[in-house]
Structures are given as C-alpha cells and as structure tokens.
Design an enzyme around this catalytic site. Sequence first.
Site, short mmCIF file in Angstrom:
data_model
loop_
_atom_site.label_atom_id
_atom_site.label_comp_id
_atom_site.label_asym_id
_atom_site.label_seq_id
_atom_site.Cartn_x
_atom_site.Cartn_y
_atom_site.Cartn_z
CE LYS A 116 -3.62 -2.91 1.57
NZ LYS A 116 -3.96 -4.06 2.33
CD GLU A 200 -6.13 4.39 4.89
OE1 GLU A 200 -4.87 4.35 3.95
OE2 GLU A 200 -7.26 4.03 4.38
NE ARG A 292 -6.82 -10.04 -4.09
CZ ARG A 292 -8.01 -9.70 -3.73
NH1 ARG A 292 -9.05 -9.88 -4.58
NH2 ARG A 292 -8.23 -8.75 -2.89
#
Lengths: 496, 160
Positions: A116, A200, A292
């Site tokens: 990330k 976050e 994916r």
Amino acid sequence: MLKKILIANRGEIAVRIINTAKELGIKTVSIYSEFDKNSLFTRLSDESYYIGNSPATESYLKAESILDVAKKTGCDGIHPGYGFLSERSFFAEMCEKASVKFIGPTHQAIDFLGSKTNAKKIATIAKVPTVPGTVEPLRDFNEAIQIAKKIGYPVLIKASAGGGGKGMRVVNSEQEMESLFTMAQNESKASFGDDKIFLEKYILNPRHIEFQILADEYGNVVHLGERECSMQRRLQKVIEETPSVKINDSLRKEMGECAVKLSKEAGYSNAGTIEFIIDEYNKYYFLEMNTRLQVEHPITEMRTGLDLVKEQLRIASGEKLGYTQADIKFNGYSIECRICAEDPYNNFLPSTGKINYISRVLGNGLREDTGIQQGNEISIYYDSMIAKLISYAPEREMAIAKMKRGLENYLIDGVKTNISFLYQLLCSKEFQTGDYNTQFIEKEFLNRFNSNKNSFDNVYLESASYIDAAKNKIGKRKNGISEIINLNSSNWKNFS
Amino acid sequence: MEKFLINSKNILLNESEIIFDDEKFSYEFQKLSENLNFIRVNGYNFILNSENENGSFYINYNGKKFEVDCKNSRDLIREKLQGGENKKKYSQEIKSPMPGAIVKITVEEGVEIKKGDVLLVLEAMKMENEIKATHDCKVKKILVNAKDNVEKGQVLIIFE
C-alpha cells in the site's frame, strides 16, 4: 494461447477458472489439500495432484511444491485465483524464472502495488487523490497513537498484505489502540505471514467504489466500470452491485480515467482493481490496487459481456486487448450476494459442518459460482463462503427481484448461513434506493435485524410452522426418548 | 389426534389435519432433510428451515426467523408436576462453537458480566471471533488458557 495451466487455488474460483480454460481448449491441472481430495474443482480439471495437509500453510501456500507440479505436468501457465499466493510477488517471480507464465501482473508490479505504501506513491505521481496517512509501516502501537493524534480519530489500521477485511480495524480512540493493533497484527501474521501495519485517516460514512481494469502487455488499458461494494460488515463485502446508483456518468468517466492512468503509471498488465473510497460530498480517494481477479468480478462480466478469466488468459498469452475504451459497452444491472456459512443471529460466528442438503433454482438472470456440492463439508481451514449468487437484469428493480427469488429458493441444511440476512438487506429501503455507505450494516441495519420480532401475518404460514414444530417433537420422541409418563386422555384433562 | 400447546394456542394434529382457533386445515408434510421440511397447508406451499437452539425451536422462512414454542402433553405434565411454567433457562456454560485457538480471555473468574460482554477471542477460519455473553451472569470457572487449541463443543467457561 497458453496450452496447459495449473490452478493454484481451490473452491469456487478454481471451478471458475477451469470452466473458462476448458472453453478455450486449455488443459487444466489442479492441486488439492487433504481436505479437498473430493472437492468439485479437482474432478473438473483434467489432472489433479495432492499437495499437502489441509491447513493452507501446508498446501495452497506451498509455492515451491506448487511450481514443481506445474513443471512436472508441463504447464505453461499458473493461475493464482484470489487469496493464497495471488498477491505474493515472490511467487510470481519464481514462476517467471521457471518460464511458467504467472497469469497476472509482473512480480515488479505486484511488489509496487501490492504494498500500500508504494501504491500511494504511484498514485501521487499519477495525480490521483489519496487518503492522509502513513507511508512507512508502524513500529508498534505507541507510534500508531502518536500519528493518530496528528491525523485525528477515527483512524484505520491495516495490514500491508491485508485484504478482505482481515488484518484491518477501525480505531475510535487512544484507549482502543493497543488491543485492536495487536488483533490486526496477529490476523495479518496468521493469514498472510506478514505483520506490517499502516495507519490512515478513517473517512466517515464513506462508500467503497472500485474500478475493474484490463491491461495488456503493450500498454493498452481499459476500465470496465465500477463496482459498488459499500455493503460491508467488519470491512468484509457482503453484497456488491454495478453500476452504483450514486455514480453519475461524468464521475464514472473521471474516476475511470484515474484508474487507467494509475495502471499505466505502474506498468500494470492483466486484470486489476483500483479501489476508491468516496465521502459524503462525492470526493474520491484512491485506496489501493488489487493485483488479481476479485471475488466480485462476475457482476462486471454480466454488465460488460466480457469473460474476465478469458481476458486474463488472452493477455497472459501475449495477445493485445484488441479493443479500446470506446468499444466497452455497459448494459443492465448486476448484483452479487456472498452466501456464507455463518450465523447472522449469533454475531456472524462461522458455522462448520457437512452440507447434507443443497437445492437452488437458477437461470433466467441468476448465476451461481460455487465449488460446493451436496455432501461437502465447510471446514475451519478455509474461508466460509459457500457460493456467490449473481443476478442480472436490464433494470435494477428486476436485478433485486431476481436476487430475492434466488435467495428464497436457496436451501441448505447442515450449516447455518447468512441467507436471511442477505434477504433482509435486499429488502431494506436503503438498498432499494441505493442510499447506503460502508457504515450502514454495522451502525443501522444490524440493530434493526436483531430487534426484529417476527410475528405471523399469514395463517397458512402459521399453520405450517406449527405443523413443523409438532412434527419435530414427534420426531424427537420417536428417536428414542422414552416416555416417562403414559399419555392418555385422563391426564390431558388435568391441564387442558 | 395428538394435542400440543404451541405459542400458547391449543393445537390438534393428526397425519393430515391441523385444528386450531376453531379452524381446520388439511396438510401434507414431506421431510427434505434433517431440518428442511416441505409443508402444504390447504394448498399453500412452504419450505421451512428449522433450528433447535438452546432448547428453543425456530423456523426460518424467506429471511424471517420465528420462534415457535411447542409443548406436547408430556412437557405440560412435567411442568404441572414441577409447579408452574418452566422459567427460561440460560446455559450455565459456554462451549466453543467451532474448532480453533484461544487468542485471549477477556474475563476473570468471579467477575460479574453483562449480556454482550466479550468473554474471549477465538481464532478460527483465519478470523478472530469475539465470543460474547448471551446473558448477565457471573464467571465461575475458566477451563482454557490463551493459545489453547479447542475442539467444537468443548466447554470453555462455566457460569454461576
């Protein structure tokens, strides 16, 4: 085109991949754990080989053994599905080195975007907005507390390798940090073998919108529109739909362009998903890219008419996309419900057991993707999803109506399921209007669902229920519970 | 005709008829599986999914769950002998709902707990699951430790 592929996965997604491979004339090899030796996907594939014990760490995560099977059986490709090794760059790299095509992006792209941190950096370069938070993994919960103070609560802590709600927790105050941080870290370690945790800003009442992209190996990228994935519980998707009621054409175009830009900037190839969250003012932030095929890919297939597994296989075979954004046509509405073995009346506790009866009525706008057959077991080893039910219709109302029909006729005995929960969710006015966010289930719907005291409003249903209950009593007695008291009419009058 | 007291209503039932509230319906009954039954009442069709849980009986139908309290003559006689209606009994112990590993235990012996309090965290199917108290009670004995592997149905905590 690839000639023979190994499917490094199990269950419904293995079935899904095998089906398309067959249609393209590609031979299939499956691998199975002890638990899966009689599972549907093993029988559908041309060949199947035992790979190890039931726990994933001893079977579906054994990268070297899996690659060995692929080499020994002469496979020229490996499809990783989702979960397990699908987003592990080391596995993609191993495949590349062994000249077995990894059906997905390059290991470099997985590395970049699967983390990330790097994904955020790339988004910044591509000028796609991101959520404020840490770019480096946190040392411990104390550091998390320090940073959360600056950003302001609530904050989201999430595992770098996480996904599907695992290894993620919302922290509302400093007091909660230590225990939730530890939980997320333990989960991440257990599921992904990685305990890096990030933090976050947690956007209040956000919606979760993701864009499907397809990219070939020559820099051509298209997006296939959005999926509305805001029906979530504990950050796990429950129902997904496309298109989102809340996204208009100009916002779709803008976000779609962001998704394409980001994929190009990352040098991405194959199928991928760009996740955004959107706040109450339709301001969107890039969240992460999933490198994916997603669980909820079928709704995009229904709306675009494309077979995403086929596109993955074509791309991996070195073919060009052969179409541009303008060629992508969007039609109708599609909804997916994830039918899981869990008890919605008891805190969604996973339910294990043997499925001794299963029956459904599909067709005419209802598709099911599953790896389960009657007699199969739901175990503790893998996730609790039994099936994905997917509806499709030209109008949203009819897509909902078809899904309700599908759930009504979906009968399972042997494990508890969330079917009643899904049904009630579809009936909620929030779902009907499309006016929901990721907080809806936990903040509103669960209370409603749990406090719902049902009473019979139909005398025939009431009668049927009484007959059922009485027969259950009679059945129990016949099953050997001895009669202590002789029942005769003279006793009855004592209390009637 | 066999007699039942269901949801406080007097019910008479034989192989093809049910009588209650001065109404008489014909019915057909077909067992599909252990808990799934097909029932046709006066021509109206239902497939009901039943559940036995903590001594209560539930019916699931089209996303709704109904509690059906059914007593046969024997239950009623027993209640009569024991004097008055049985109070709803809460379980005196908590069992593991599935095989898994205890991550941590969040209560101590001798502590009063409220309905909904987290008792322990159990890891299974790769998720950490909070096991909560189903009623107000006091913890008598804790039979497991953190990191223990437990079987489905194993008693974890005993209440007073």
